[in-house]
Every structure is written in structure tokens, then in C-alpha cells.
Design a protein around this motif. Structure first.
Motif, PDB file in Angstrom:
ATOM      1  N   PRO A 108      43.358  37.518  50.015  1.00 24.02           N
ATOM      2  CA  PRO A 108      44.039  38.808  50.159  1.00 24.02           C
ATOM      3  C   PRO A 108      43.459  39.867  49.234  1.00 24.02           C
ATOM      4  O   PRO A 108      42.852  39.545  48.216  1.00 24.02           O
ATOM      5  N   CYS A 109      43.659  41.113  49.615  1.00 25.49           N
ATOM      6  CA  CYS A 109      43.216  42.226  48.774  1.00 25.49           C
ATOM      7  C   CYS A 109      44.391  42.738  47.963  1.00 25.49           C
ATOM      8  O   CYS A 109      45.474  42.950  48.505  1.00 25.49           O
ATOM      9  N   VAL A 164      36.389  50.796  42.302  1.00 20.90           N
ATOM     10  CA  VAL A 164      36.681  50.014  43.515  1.00 20.90           C
ATOM     11  C   VAL A 164      36.682  50.905  44.763  1.00 20.90           C
ATOM     12  O   VAL A 164      36.118  50.542  45.793  1.00 20.90           O
ATOM     13  N   ARG A 165      37.322  52.057  44.652  1.00 18.16           N
ATOM     14  CA  ARG A 165      37.369  52.977  45.797  1.00 18.16           C
ATOM     15  C   ARG A 165      36.389  54.122  45.564  1.00 18.16           C
ATOM     16  O   ARG A 165      36.194  54.559  44.424  1.00 18.16           O
ATOM     17  N   VAL A 174      43.827  47.533  50.168  1.00 21.07           N
ATOM     18  CA  VAL A 174      43.634  47.285  51.597  1.00 21.07           C
ATOM     19  C   VAL A 174      44.781  46.387  52.054  1.00 21.07           C
ATOM     20  O   VAL A 174      45.081  45.389  51.413  1.00 21.07           O
ATOM     21  N   CYS A 178      32.739  44.453  44.806  1.00 19.90           N
ATOM     22  CA  CYS A 178      33.862  43.519  44.916  1.00 19.90           C
ATOM     23  C   CYS A 178      33.727  42.835  46.267  1.00 19.90           C
ATOM     24  O   CYS A 178      33.614  43.513  47.298  1.00 19.90           O
ATOM     25  N   MET A 179      33.692  41.519  46.247  1.00 26.48           N
ATOM     26  CA  MET A 179      33.656  40.757  47.505  1.00 26.48           C
ATOM     27  C   MET A 179      34.764  39.716  47.502  1.00 26.48           C
ATOM     28  O   MET A 179      34.660  38.660  48.123  1.00 26.48           O
ATOM     29  N   ALA A 180      35.850  40.025  46.765  1.00 28.72           N
ATOM     30  CA  ALA A 180      36.883  39.012  46.519  1.00 28.72           C
ATOM     31  C   ALA A 180      37.510  38.474  47.793  1.00 28.72           C
ATOM     32  O   ALA A 180      37.924  37.323  47.845  1.00 28.72           O
ATOM     33  N   CYS A 181      37.591  39.297  48.841  1.00 29.02           N
ATOM     34  CA  CYS A 181      38.254  38.774  50.049  1.00 29.02           C
ATOM     35  C   CYS A 181      37.391  37.744  50.761  1.00 29.02           C
ATOM     36  O   CYS A 181      37.883  37.027  51.630  1.00 29.02           O
ATOM     37  N   TYR A 199      43.720  45.468  45.932  1.00 31.13           N
ATOM     38  CA  TYR A 199      43.186  46.725  45.419  1.00 31.13           C
ATOM     39  C   TYR A 199      43.234  47.862  46.445  1.00 31.13           C
ATOM     40  O   TYR A 199      42.407  48.758  46.431  1.00 31.13           O
ATOM     41  N   TYR A 226      37.119  36.308  56.281  1.00 29.88           N
ATOM     42  CA  TYR A 226      38.034  37.003  55.379  1.00 29.88           C
ATOM     43  C   TYR A 226      39.100  35.989  54.970  1.00 29.88           C
ATOM     44  O   TYR A 226      39.996  35.679  55.735  1.00 29.88           O
ATOM     45  N   CYS A 281      34.407  48.233  46.586  1.00 24.72           N
ATOM     46  CA  CYS A 281      34.891  47.406  47.696  1.00 24.72           C
ATOM     47  C   CYS A 281      33.811  47.307  48.780  1.00 24.72           C
ATOM     48  O   CYS A 281      33.404  48.300  49.372  1.00 24.72           O
ATOM     49  N   VAL A 282      33.381  46.076  49.056  1.00 25.96           N
ATOM     50  CA  VAL A 282      32.309  45.884  50.039  1.00 25.96           C
ATOM     51  C   VAL A 282      32.756  46.300  51.435  1.00 25.96           C
ATOM     52  O   VAL A 282      31.944  46.658  52.288  1.00 25.96           O
ATOM     53  N   PHE A 283      34.086  46.317  51.652  1.00 27.63           N
ATOM     54  CA  PHE A 283      34.594  46.699  52.965  1.00 27.63           C
ATOM     55  C   PHE A 283      34.412  48.187  53.247  1.00 27.63           C
ATOM     56  O   PHE A 283      34.493  48.614  54.393  1.00 27.63           O
TER      57      PHE A 283
HETATM   58 FE1  SF4 Z   1      37.564  45.296  49.191  1.00 24.53          FE
HETATM   59 FE2  SF4 Z   1      38.102  42.751  49.640  1.00 24.53          FE
HETATM   60 FE3  SF4 Z   1      37.742  43.602  47.114  1.00 24.53          FE
HETATM   61 FE4  SF4 Z   1      39.918  44.329  48.530  1.00 24.53          FE
HETATM   62  S1  SF4 Z   1      39.372  42.259  47.833  1.00 24.53           S
HETATM   63  S2  SF4 Z   1      38.630  45.655  47.252  1.00 24.53           S
HETATM   64  S3  SF4 Z   1      39.090  44.514  50.620  1.00 24.53           S
HETATM   65  S4  SF4 Z   1      36.229  43.561  48.789  1.00 24.53           S
END
Ligand code: SF4
Length: 554
Positions: free
Chosen positions: A453-454, A248-249, A458, A505-508, A456, A450, A308-310
């Protein structure tokens, strides 16, 4: 040199998705905006004068949109000035966390640790760096995503086991931290801090006592940790880099002067010390640097890469390379795609400095509109700068940004930024651009709304704070007072980034979490400060069974 296990890129069947409100499902074009001027912002982001608005305005001044993670660094470099190199590495990673920083250094026998609250440049004097002597070191810059902003929670953290010391620096967030801590407390463990990082360190120390080796202890603990973790770990004789099985990171490996081995959250920290980028630490991998050289072990097969896409959109520095993409190019690509999908009739494209800059360049290139600077940023605003009264809070955004009136007056402006989290900052900026004489303000956002919530690592972990979760695009446009608002779609994001969906990861944006979140998990970084949570009363059971942390001390 190293043999890696084959990485599996399977979709995780345990994804969880909550229902998206109908109003949001109906938004298909990610854009909103009758060209008519809004009467003024509706009270969708708190409303001036309310308690919520005042808190939101504090956030406005305390951080741009509160989205940082942490930065980790590590170096095995006998003969090098490892403390100073770590200092420079942390300096390059300062954007990932400004609350505290620290360096742990070993001379081969003993670990010496210094950490403090504040910026890297404030914490480490020449004198202090000269005292930190050794051949191997790790470092950390912190933005709190688990635990309060206190010295006890700053990193690296140090622990002892029966044969020595261990120091740990962590970027990410465990989703099962409350449960792990409860289990350890049940075994008699006591804690000095309130972060998930201390839990990981204590687990390693306990397991090392049993297994007789820190490496074996880490390998035993990794399957017990659920969530995001990129770690640098220091023993008196080795530096160890570890990445969670979803990756993720970010975490990369570099080489300095042909012999020193370096680990860093981002490649910009390698560049600054003159190290070359070798490769990334793979998801689920542990890499050890010691006198034998560099060796790798795939501890866990990766079920799915979920970077993390961010990191691409905002968090990593634009001059960092993540995967095969330079972040600047990824962001520029997002701007080009945004111009194709959400064009605007305007006279000039301006970025919100500095985060919106590469996307604004791409938008201008693709649209054929001129690129211009319309906002000048003051880089020296401290993060804890909170104004004491309402009038000064209203002026808050001007402390950070000042408009260039000559560039804006009488013009139709496209303002490009990377995201809208709470909406407070954008409302202030749009108002400022209008007051500087702009005829129209069209806001374009290089990421999708957005909405989730994150968990993981953020810090936007409360869904009620996310304007994209509560409002339609049209309502957001109205709230920030723009003439039009266009967001990138998820499909546009993937096209612009040129990174496969299965690796992100694009969960947000989507609500699809690659790592299962415990049901009813509390959403605060202060979970471990909450006695209810520690008692277990604040958390329900998990969806999927997982190993008990007591296995660390079988
Ligand atoms: Fe990144 Fe969003 Fe996934 Fe958190 S939930 S790791 S901010 S993509």
C-alpha cells in the motif's frame, strides 16, 4: 539567483520491509501464461454477486484503478490576471483530482477564497473568476487521500494568525497526521476538517503567532511533518512553495513573461499558461516569491530523493517533464523494455486508453508488431457514476470503453496497460476484447506487480485490495481471463525509465518505504474521521523518535 544547499543522496537506514509471501518470491520472470485459454476467471477478485464484488465493481465505475493524487498551483504575478491563469493551471492539473477545486487570491491586503465540489470547469464561471481579483494566487484540485470527500476538506484552506491570513494547498500525505492532530487538540486547537492538510495549516498559523513570520513558521514545522508534501502557500503578499525532504510528490518552478513566478505540480500547467519551466523545487526546499523576487532556502537536507515512481508510470500527464524525463518518453521506454523482457506472439498491440498508450507505442516499436486502436474511450463518464444493480454493474466497463470489432476480430491481441491494482477493470476489458472476436488476449503491464500500500498520497492504502499482494502472477492471469500475462520486473522498470533507483520511491513494488511508517498505522484515508484513532487507541508507537508538534508553540 538562488543558492541551494547540497542535496545528499544517502540511503535511509530506517527502511522497513515486511516479508514477501513465498509464492511471490518464487516468481522470478514476472510473467505467466500458458498459451492455453483459461476456463474463465476464478473468484480471486471478489467473485460476481458477492458483497466484495459489488464493492469492487463500484470502484470499477467510480475510478479506473483509484490512483490519483492532488494538483497544486501558485502564481506571483502583479499585473497579470492571476485568477484566470490559476484556473487554466488547475485545468491542466485536473487529472490529479476531480473531487473538488479551489482558488485563493490576494490583492496584497486580503485573501479571497472560493472552493467547491466538482470539476474546475463546473466550479468557476466567468463571473466568479472576475470576482477573484488580485496579484497573487494559489489553487488546488483534490482527490482525497486523507479525509473524506467533503467541502470542508477541499482546498485551498484558509487560516488566520495574529498578523494576517494564510492559505494552503497540499499534495501528498503525512504518515504522522493522527499523532500531530492529537497533540494539537491537547493544546486546545479545534478542527473544521479531517485532513492532514488542515493540521499543517494550523501548525503554521500557531507557529507564526510565536515566530512573527510565516516563513519562519514553515521552517519550524517542516521537521515535524513526516510524509509527503508538496505545498503552495499564500500570504497576502507572497506565494511560497515547499517540498518535503524526500521529494515524493513533484513541484516545479516556472516564469511567465519574464517577471511572474509560477509553481505547479507538473510542467504541463506551466505550458498551458505560456510559462517556461525554470527548475524543480528541491527536496527540503522552501521557495518564496514576493516583491523582492524569488528566494530559496534549504530548510532540511534531503536524506534521500524518493520521487514516487508512479508519477512516471501513470499519474503525471505524459506531456509533463519530471526531473530530466518527459513522462511520455519514460512510458515509451517502459513499453520497449517490456517487449524485450516479456515478448508475445501476436498480430497487433493495443493500448488501454489513455494510460497504456505510450507504453503500447514502445512495445509495438520494439516488437515490430503493428500498433492499433482496439478500444475507444468515452471521456465523459463522471467519476461518481455508480450503477444501481448487478446487471448494469456487469456492463460497467462498457460505459467507459467500447471495442473496435474490426480491429480485434480474429486477431491475437497484446493489450498494454500501466498496472493492475484490484483487477476488476482488467477482467472486464479482457472479456470485452474476447467478445469482440479476438482469438487471444495477451496482457502486458509496464509496471511490476503492485503489492504494497501507499502511505504517501496515492489512494490504494489497503493491502487486502491489491490483487498483486494476494495472488501469484499466474493466479492474476487466471482471474482476469488472459491467455498470458507479463509484468515488468523492477530491474526492467529502472532500465526502461532511465532514472536511478536511489532517486525513486518504489515501495508499492518492493515494500521498502523510504519514510518510516508508524507501526500498526491504520491504512485508511479516513483515519482522522475515526474517533478511536483520534483518541490514540488505534495507533501504536513509532519506530523512530521524532520531535513533538508541541514545539510549534514552544
Ligand atoms: Fe508512489 Fe508507490 Fe511510493 Fe506511494 S508507495 S509514493 S505510489 S511509489
Amino acid at each position: 539567483m538562488m543558492v541551494l544547499g547540497r542535496r545528499q543522496e544517502l540511503m535511509d537506514g530506517s527502511w522497513k520491509q515486511e516479508a514477501v509471501p513465498q509464492s511471490q518470491q518464487q516468481e522470478s520472470n514476472y510473467g505467466s501464461g500458458p498459451p492455453s485459454r483459461s476456463e474463465g476467471p476464478r473468484d480471486l477478485i471478489g467473485g460476481t454477486g458477492t458483497r466484495e464484488a459489488m464493492e469492487a465493481d463500484k470502484v470499477l465505475l467510480a475510478s479506473p484503478e483509484a490512483r490519483e493524487a492532488c494538483g497544486v498551483f501558485g502564481i506571483y504575478g502583479p499585473g497579470e490576471d492571476v485568477s484566470r491563469l490559476t484556473y487554466f493551471g488547475l485545468f491542466a492539473l485536473q487529472h490529479r483530482g476531480q473531487e473538488s477545486a479551489g482558488i485563493a487570491v490576494s490583492d496584497g491586503r486580503e485573501i479571497d477564497l472560493f472552493r467547491e465540489m466538482g470539476l474546475v470547469s463546473q466550479i468557476f464561471s466567468e463571473e466568479k473568476l472576475s470576482e477573484l481579483r488580485g496579484d497573487l494566487a494559489i489553487g488546488h484540485t483534490r482527490y482525497s487521500t486523507s479525509g473524506a470527500t467533503t467541502l470542508a476538506n477541499s482546498q485551498p484552506m484558509l487560516a488566520e494568525w495574529r498578523r494576517g491570513q494564510i492559505a494552503l494547498a497540499h499534495n501528498g500525505n503525512l504518515v504522522n497526521a493522527v499523532e500531530l492532530r492529537r497533540e494539537l487538540e491537547g493544546k486546545g486547537e479545534s478542527f473544521e476538517a479531517t485532513s492532514d492538510s488542515e493540521i499543517m495549516l494550523r501548525m503554521i498559523a500557531r507557529e507564526a503567532d510565536r515566530a512573527g513570520s510565516v516563513e519562519e513558521a514553515i521552517a519550524a514545522c517542516m521537521p515535524l511533518w513526516r510524509g509527503a508534501y508538496s505545498l503552495t502557500i499564500l500570504t497576502p503578499k507572497s506565494v511560497i512553495a515547499v517540498r518535503d525532504p524526500y521529494g515524493v510528490r513533484p513541484l516545479c518552478i516556472g516564469r511567465l513573461n519574464g517577471k511572474a513566478h509560477v509553481f505547479a505540480s507538473e510542467s504541463c500547467a506551466l505550458n498551458v499558461i505560456g510559462a517556461e519551466l525554470v527548475r524543480e523545487v528541491e527536496p527540503g526546499e522552501m521557495v518564496v516569491a514576493d516583491k523582492q523576487g524569488l528566494r530559496s532556502r534549504v530548510v532540511q537536507q534531503s536524506p534521500r530523493f524518493a520521487l514516487c515512481v508512479f508519477e512516471y508510470i501513470y499519474m503525471a500527464r505524459p506531456d509533463s517533464q519530471i526531473g530530466s524525463r518527459l513522462c511520455y518518453e519514460a512510458r515509451r521506454g517502459l513499453g520497449r523494455q517490456l517487449a524485450r523482457d516479456c515478448p508475445a506472439e501476436a498480430d497487433v498491440v493495443i493500448p488501454v486508453p489513455a494510460t497504456g498508450w505510450p507504453a503500447a507505442v514502445g512495445f509495438a516499436e520494439e516488437s515490430g508488431l503493428p500498433f492499433g486502436e482496439g478500444l475507444i474511450r468515452n471521456w465523459y463518464v463522471p467519476r461518481t457514476f455508480i450503477q444501481p444493480d448487478q446487471r448494469l454493474r456487469e456492463l460497467g466497463v462498457r460505459v467507459k470503453l467500447n471495442p473496435l470489432r474490426e480491429a480485434l476480430k480474429g486477431r491475437r491481441v497484446v493489450m498494454v496497460d500501466d498496472s493492475i491494482v484490484r483487477g476488476t477493470t482488467k477482467r472486464g476489458i479482457v472479456r470485452m476484447i474476447r467478445e469482440a472476436g479476438a482469438k487471444e488476449v495477451h496482457v502486458r503491464i509496464s509496471a511490476p506487480p503492485y503489492r504494497w500500500p501507499c502511505y504517501y498520497g496515492v489512494d490504494t492504502s489497503n493491502r487486502s485490495e491489491l490483487i498483486g499482494a494476494r495472488c501469484t502472477v499466474e493466479e492474476i492471469r487466471e482471474a482476469i481471463g488472459a491467455d498470458s500475462l507479463g509484468y515488468q520486473s523492477v530491474e526492467g522498470l529502472l532500465k526502461g525509465l532511465k532514472v536511478p533507483r536511489r532517486k525513486l520511491c518504489m515501495a508499492c513494488f518492493t515494500g521498502r518505504y523510504p519514510i518510516t511508517i508508524p507501526k500498526d498505522v491504520k491504512l485508511s484515508k479516513l483515519d482522522l474521521e475515526d474517533p478511536e484513532c483520534q483518541d490514540g487507541r488505534g495507533e501504536a508507537g513509532d519506530e523512530a523518535p521524532h520531535p513533538s508538534p508541541t514545539a510549534t508553540r514552544a
